[in-house]
Enzyme design. Sequence first.
Site, short mmCIF file in Angstrom:
data_model
loop_
_atom_site.label_atom_id
_atom_site.label_comp_id
_atom_site.label_asym_id
_atom_site.label_seq_id
_atom_site.Cartn_x
_atom_site.Cartn_y
_atom_site.Cartn_z
N VAL A 3 -6.39 3.32 -14.61
CA VAL A 3 -7.25 3.39 -13.44
C VAL A 3 -6.68 2.51 -12.33
O VAL A 3 -6.19 1.41 -12.61
CB VAL A 3 -8.68 2.89 -13.79
CG1 VAL A 3 -9.59 2.90 -12.57
CG2 VAL A 3 -9.28 3.70 -14.92
N CYS A 4 -6.80 2.97 -11.08
CA CYS A 4 -6.49 2.11 -9.93
C CYS A 4 -7.40 2.54 -8.77
O CYS A 4 -8.42 3.18 -8.99
CB CYS A 4 -5.01 2.17 -9.55
SG CYS A 4 -4.49 3.71 -8.77
N ARG A 5 -7.03 2.20 -7.54
CA ARG A 5 -7.88 2.51 -6.39
C ARG A 5 -7.90 4.01 -6.10
O ARG A 5 -8.95 4.61 -5.91
CB ARG A 5 -7.41 1.73 -5.16
CG ARG A 5 -8.35 1.85 -3.97
CD ARG A 5 -7.86 1.03 -2.79
NE ARG A 5 -6.68 1.64 -2.19
CZ ARG A 5 -6.70 2.59 -1.26
NH1 ARG A 5 -7.85 3.06 -0.83
NH2 ARG A 5 -5.58 3.08 -0.78
N MET B 171 -10.68 4.74 -8.25
CA MET B 171 -12.01 4.21 -7.99
C MET B 171 -12.60 4.76 -6.69
O MET B 171 -13.81 4.74 -6.52
CB MET B 171 -11.97 2.68 -7.96
CG MET B 171 -11.66 2.04 -9.31
SD MET B 171 -12.81 2.51 -10.62
CE MET B 171 -14.28 1.59 -10.12
N GLY C 188 -5.25 6.38 -7.60
CA GLY C 188 -4.50 7.17 -8.58
C GLY C 188 -3.00 6.99 -8.51
O GLY C 188 -2.28 7.43 -9.40
#
Length: 98
Positions: free
Chosen positions: A62-64, A90, A66
Amino acid sequence: MKTMTTQQVRELVESKQTINLIDVRETNEVAAGKIPGAINIPLGLLEFRMNELDKSKEYIMVCRSGGRSGQATSFLENQGYKVTNMDGGMLDWNGETN
C-alpha cells in the site's frame, strides 16, 4: 504484477481475514492514517527490512497512489516474495483508518 482494488482489500479487512498489509509511505504520511493492521516499512527502508517478512506469507503493498507500492511489489517479487499491489493507494481508500 498481481494487483487488487482498494474495494477488494477493504472487503478482506472487513471480513476479518488474516492479511498482511505493508504500507510503504513515509512515517509522516502514515501518521495521518493507515489501514488498520498495516505495518509501515517506508519504501526507502524496504531493502534493509525485508528480512522482517516471511517468504511463505502473502503481502499486500500500500502507498498513497499505487506508484511506490508498485515499485515495492516489483522489488519484493524479484526477491522471491508473494506480493500484490493495491491499485489506487490510500487516495482511493474509503475504509477505516487508524
